[in-house]
Design a protein around this motif. Structure first.
Motif, PDB file in Angstrom:
ATOM      1  N   TYR A 188      33.017  48.363  30.303  1.00 51.56           N
ATOM      2  CA  TYR A 188      32.770  47.202  29.440  1.00 51.56           C
ATOM      3  C   TYR A 188      31.283  47.066  29.202  1.00 51.56           C
ATOM      4  O   TYR A 188      30.473  47.450  30.060  1.00 51.56           O
ATOM      5  CB  TYR A 188      33.240  45.913  30.129  1.00 51.56           C
ATOM      6  CG  TYR A 188      34.727  45.730  30.164  1.00 51.56           C
ATOM      7  CD1 TYR A 188      35.424  45.391  29.011  1.00 51.56           C
ATOM      8  CD2 TYR A 188      35.432  45.895  31.345  1.00 51.56           C
ATOM      9  CE1 TYR A 188      36.797  45.228  29.049  1.00 51.56           C
ATOM     10  CE2 TYR A 188      36.812  45.734  31.386  1.00 51.56           C
ATOM     11  CZ  TYR A 188      37.489  45.398  30.229  1.00 51.56           C
ATOM     12  OH  TYR A 188      38.843  45.242  30.254  1.00 51.56           O
ATOM     13  N   ASN A 190      28.587  44.455  29.546  1.00 49.65           N
ATOM     14  CA  ASN A 190      28.619  43.322  30.462  1.00 49.65           C
ATOM     15  C   ASN A 190      27.400  42.425  30.252  1.00 49.65           C
ATOM     16  O   ASN A 190      26.264  42.886  30.339  1.00 49.65           O
ATOM     17  CB  ASN A 190      28.618  43.888  31.899  1.00 49.65           C
ATOM     18  CG  ASN A 190      29.025  42.865  32.927  1.00 49.65           C
ATOM     19  OD1 ASN A 190      29.021  41.663  32.661  1.00 49.65           O
ATOM     20  ND2 ASN A 190      29.371  43.340  34.117  1.00 49.65           N
ATOM     21  N   TYR A 192      25.756  39.312  31.955  1.00 48.13           N
ATOM     22  CA  TYR A 192      25.899  38.718  33.281  1.00 48.13           C
ATOM     23  C   TYR A 192      24.877  37.593  33.446  1.00 48.13           C
ATOM     24  O   TYR A 192      23.672  37.835  33.456  1.00 48.13           O
ATOM     25  CB  TYR A 192      25.661  39.823  34.318  1.00 48.13           C
ATOM     26  CG  TYR A 192      26.335  39.536  35.638  1.00 48.13           C
ATOM     27  CD1 TYR A 192      27.488  40.220  36.023  1.00 48.13           C
ATOM     28  CD2 TYR A 192      25.836  38.560  36.481  1.00 48.13           C
ATOM     29  CE1 TYR A 192      28.115  39.938  37.220  1.00 48.13           C
ATOM     30  CE2 TYR A 192      26.463  38.273  37.682  1.00 48.13           C
ATOM     31  CZ  TYR A 192      27.603  38.955  38.045  1.00 48.13           C
ATOM     32  OH  TYR A 192      28.231  38.669  39.231  1.00 48.13           O
ATOM     33  N   ASN A 307      30.227  36.126  33.973  1.00 46.26           N
ATOM     34  CA  ASN A 307      29.931  37.298  33.146  1.00 46.26           C
ATOM     35  C   ASN A 307      30.948  37.488  32.045  1.00 46.26           C
ATOM     36  O   ASN A 307      32.106  37.081  32.163  1.00 46.26           O
ATOM     37  CB  ASN A 307      29.801  38.570  33.997  1.00 46.26           C
ATOM     38  CG  ASN A 307      31.132  39.184  34.295  1.00 46.26           C
ATOM     39  OD1 ASN A 307      31.970  38.535  34.905  1.00 46.26           O
ATOM     40  ND2 ASN A 307      31.340  40.419  33.873  1.00 46.26           N
ATOM     41  N   TRP A 309      32.672  40.198  29.599  1.00 43.28           N
ATOM     42  CA  TRP A 309      32.989  41.608  29.382  1.00 43.28           C
ATOM     43  C   TRP A 309      33.439  41.803  27.938  1.00 43.28           C
ATOM     44  O   TRP A 309      34.482  41.268  27.543  1.00 43.28           O
ATOM     45  CB  TRP A 309      34.136  42.026  30.302  1.00 43.28           C
ATOM     46  CG  TRP A 309      33.715  42.689  31.578  1.00 43.28           C
ATOM     47  CD1 TRP A 309      32.532  43.288  31.857  1.00 43.28           C
ATOM     48  CD2 TRP A 309      34.530  42.839  32.759  1.00 43.28           C
ATOM     49  NE1 TRP A 309      32.549  43.792  33.142  1.00 43.28           N
ATOM     50  CE2 TRP A 309      33.761  43.538  33.715  1.00 43.28           C
ATOM     51  CE3 TRP A 309      35.828  42.458  33.094  1.00 43.28           C
ATOM     52  CZ2 TRP A 309      34.240  43.859  34.973  1.00 43.28           C
ATOM     53  CZ3 TRP A 309      36.302  42.774  34.351  1.00 43.28           C
ATOM     54  CH2 TRP A 309      35.517  43.475  35.288  1.00 43.28           C
TER      55      TRP A 309
END
Lengths: 382, 382
Positions: A188, A190, A192, A307, A309
Motif C-alpha cells: 500500500y 501509506n 502515517y 494511517n 492505506w
C-alpha cells in the motif's frame, strides 16, 4: 558469475540511494504538505518517502486525543480489538513452541472488549507480563472507532487527488513504548500520522530485499489465559507458512555478534534510514519499503497514530521488484533462500482482505485445505 | 541456476505486460489529452505509453505544413541540417567498411544548406542513390526552425505541468518512407506529434532489454561525394564504440531464418507493440522504451513530425533497469554479452549534450583520448 550477480545487487542498493535519495542519502523533510502533483512527481513516482511537519494542523484530534478522559467518554460503549503478547512483539519471530532452536511467526492474542477497559490494559502494559496494543488493520478507524471520525479527516485530500482513489483502509494504533513492529513491507501507499507521542521508523528501500533475509516461518498464535495471566504459543493447524523478514535491527548486546554473522548483508551494508515522526507530523511511507517501528508515548502515557492505506499501482516497479527477489544475491550461499521463494511468489492479492504482503501464504505442499474465510485479515503491526 | 535466471527474466517480460499493459496487453488510446494528474498517475509513473487522438487540434501547423509552398516561403532564408545516407538507415548498423562480415554503427552525412534546397532533396529521396532526411536532435525546432515557432506550441502544457519542467529539446523531422529508425531507447520522456503523414512505431518495454541484443559496435560515418553522388563509410579515428540494439525487426525474407537464429529472444518472444501515429495524433513514448520507427508520407510526399523531449527522472525504475541489464539472460550463452556491458555502464549523463543512451561511449580500452567536445551531440534518428 556468482560474484557478478552479487556485485550487481550491491550496485543496485547503492544506485537507488544515489539517484533517488540524494548525497548523502536522506529522507526529504517538508514543512507543509505537497500539492497533489508534487506528491506524485517527487515521491510516489520515484517511490521516495518524505516526512511532513505541519501535516494536519487543523485536526481536532491533535488536542482532543491528548485527554484519556475524552477518549474514554467518546468510546465509552465501543467494543474494540486489543492485541495481547508477552513481549510487545506480535507479527514477529519467536522461538518455535516445540523446537526452541527454531523460530516461528507469532501473532497476538486478540480480545474484543470495551474501549475504557482496553485502554487500561494498554496503560498497564509492562507492569504485568502482558503488553497490550490497540490496533486492528482491517480499516478499524472507520469501523471500531467511528465515534472519533469527526476528529480527523476521512482521507488525506492531496493524496486522494494525487492517487486518484480513496483510502482502502484507515487504521488506528494506540500503544506505548512496549510495542514494537518487526521489519516488513506493505503493498500500500501509506500516509502515517502521529497524534500523540513519537514513532521511530527504520526504513529500507524495496531494492534491499536480499538484506532482509525473508524466509518462510510456520505461523503461530499467542493464546492468553485470563486467570493465570500466562501466554502459550500455538502453531496453526494445519501448518501455514509466512514469509517474513529475519532481521532484528536491535539485537541484545550478547546476541549482536551472532546476528551479524547470520545476517551480514543487513548489518554490514548501508544503514537504514531513521525517521522520527512526532505528534502532528506525517510520514509518507511508499509501497514496498521495508520498515521497523518503535514508539514512545508522551506524558499521557500513550502513542496514538492513524494511517491511511491507499492502493498501490502494480506496475513496472512491482514487476522489477519480483524479478529482483527471484534472483539470489549469491549463487552459492543463497541457494536455500531462493528455493523457498516460490512459495511467496504464489501470492494472490485478492486472497485476503488486507492484501498485505504479510498475509499468510498457505503452503500447498502440506495439503492445506483451510477455508480462505478463516484466514486472519491482517498480520503486520505498526 | 542458469535456467532459474533465464526463467526469472522471461517472467519479468510477461509480468510487465500483464500488470501495466492489460489483458491482452495493449497501448491505451485516448480521444483527448489527459489532465496533468492523469498523465502522471496513469502513464509516467507506471512507464506506460499512450496514443492521444485529438492531441493538438488548435495548432496552425496541422493545416499550414501540408503546403510545401508555405514551408519554402517561411524558411526561404533558413539554413538547416540535412542527413544523407545511401539506404535511409542512419544511426543504424551497416556492414563494416573494412571487414564486411562484421557490422559497424553508421551515422549520416550531415549537410547544412538552405531549407528549400534541402526539401527538394527529401522529396527526391530514393530517385537517386541518396536518402535525405531533415532532422537534427539538438533542439533543432527552436533553433534552425525558429521561423515556424508560431505554428505549434512551445511545449505541451499538460505534460509540462505534470513533469514540472519545460522540454529539454524540441525536434523537427521532415522525411518520407525512405527513412527508417533502428531500435534504440532515449533517456527522455518523449511526446511525439505527427503533423503530416504517419509514423509506425514498434515498442518494447525497458524490461525487454535482453531481447534487443545490445552490443558494442565501432562508430562510422557516411561521407557523401557531391560530384559522384557516392557514399563512403569511414570508421571514426580514433575508434569509438557505440552500444546499439542488434535486432532488425524487418529482415529481408532470405535473411529471416538467419536473423531468427541470431536473435531468438526477440523473434520468439512476445511481439512488440505496434502503434501507428497519424497526423494530429500524439504518442507518449515513455523514457527507456525501445522503439523502431517507419514512416509514410501523405499526398504532399512528406512525413512531418515534432517531438518534445522532457527530462526523465533517474529514480528507482532507472536503477532497476541498470540492474536488469547487468544480469545475463543466460549464464552460459550470454557470457560474451555481459562482458561488454561494463563499457555501456560507464555512461556519464553530463558527458554529452543530449544525455541520450545512444551517445557514443569512447572505449578507454583502446586508449582513446579524443576531446569530449568533438563527440556528436546526438545519435538516434526518428
Amino acid at each position: 558469475m556468482a560474484e557478478r550477480i552479487e556485485s550487481s545487487v550491491q550496485n543496485l542498493w547503492q544506485e537507488v540511494r544515489e539517484l533517488s535519495l540524494g548525497t548523502p542519502p536522506h529522507i526529504d523533510h517538508l514543512p507543509t504538505p505537497p500539492t497533489p502533483l508534487q506528491f506524485l512527481r517527487h515521491y510516489v513516482t520515484p517511490n521516495k518517502p518524505c516526512l511532513i511537519s505541519a501535516a494536519v494542523p487543523h485536526w481536532p484530534a491533535l488536542s482532543l486525543w491528548r485527554s484519556a478522559a475524552y477518549l474514554r467518554t467518546t468510546l465509552s460503549t465501543t467494543s474494540v480489538s486489543l492485541h495481547l503478547t508477552p513481549t510487545g512483539k506480535a507479527d514477529s519471530l519467536a522461538p518455535h513452541p516445540t523446537s526452541p532452536s527454531a523460530l516461528c511467526f507469532a501473532s497476538a492474542h486478540v480480545q474484543k472488549l470495551p474501549f475504557p477497559e482496553a485502554l487500561d490494559s494498554v496503560l498497564a502494559s509492562g507492569e504485568e507480563k502482558t503488553v497490550a496494543y490497540l490496533q486492528q488493520q482491517n480499516d478499524c478507524f472507520r469501523s471500531e472507532y467511528g465515534a472519533l471520525a469527526g476528529d480527523c479527516e476521512e482521507h488525506i485530500p492531496w493524496a486522494t487527488e494525487a492517487l486518484g482513489c480513496s483510502p482502502e483502509a484507515v487504521n488506528l494504533w494506540v500503544g506505548n513504548h512496549f510495542s514494537e513492529t518487526s521489519f516488513h513491507k506493505d503493498q500500500y501507499e501509506n500516509l502515517y500520522v502521529v497524534i500523540t507521542g513519537e514513532k521511530r521508523f527504520l526504513l529500507l528501500p524495496p531494492t534491499d530485499v536480499h538484506r532482509m533475509y525473508i524466509r518462510e516461518y510456520p505461523a503461530a498464535q499467542y493464546c492468553y489465559d485470563q486467570d493465570s495471566g500466562e501466554f502459550t504459543l500455538e502453531l496453526e493447524d494445519p501448518v501455514a507458512y509466512v514469509p517474513w523478514c529475519s532481521v532484528d535491527p536491535y539485537p541484545l548486546p550478547e546476541e549482536k555478534q551472532r546476528e551479524v554473522e547470520k545476517f551480514p548483508l543487513y548489518f554490514n551494508g548501508p544503514k537504514p534510514f531513521e525517521v522520527t515522526v512526532k505528534a502532528g507530523e506525517m510520514l509518507y511511507l511508499p509501497s514496498m519499503w521495508f520498515h521497523h517501528v518503535l514508539q514512545s508515548p508522551d506524558e499521557t502515557g500513550l502513542t496514538i497514530a492513524i494511517n491511511y492505506w491507499y492502493d498501490m499501482q502494480f506496475d513496472i516497479k512491482y514487476a522489477y521488484f519480483n524479478f529482483l527477489q527471484s534472483i539470489p544475491h549469491s549463487l552459492s550461499s543463497d541457494l536455500g533462500w531462493c528455493e523457498t521463494r516460490n512459495v511467496e511468489s504464489s501470492r494472490n492479492r485478492s486472497f485476503y482482505n488486507s492484501g498485505d504482503e504479510s498475509d499468510i501464504i498457505v503452503s500447498q505442499a502440506v495439503g492445506d485445505t483451510r477455508d480462505n474465510e478463516e484466514q486472519p485479515e491482517n498480520m503486520s503491526q505498526d
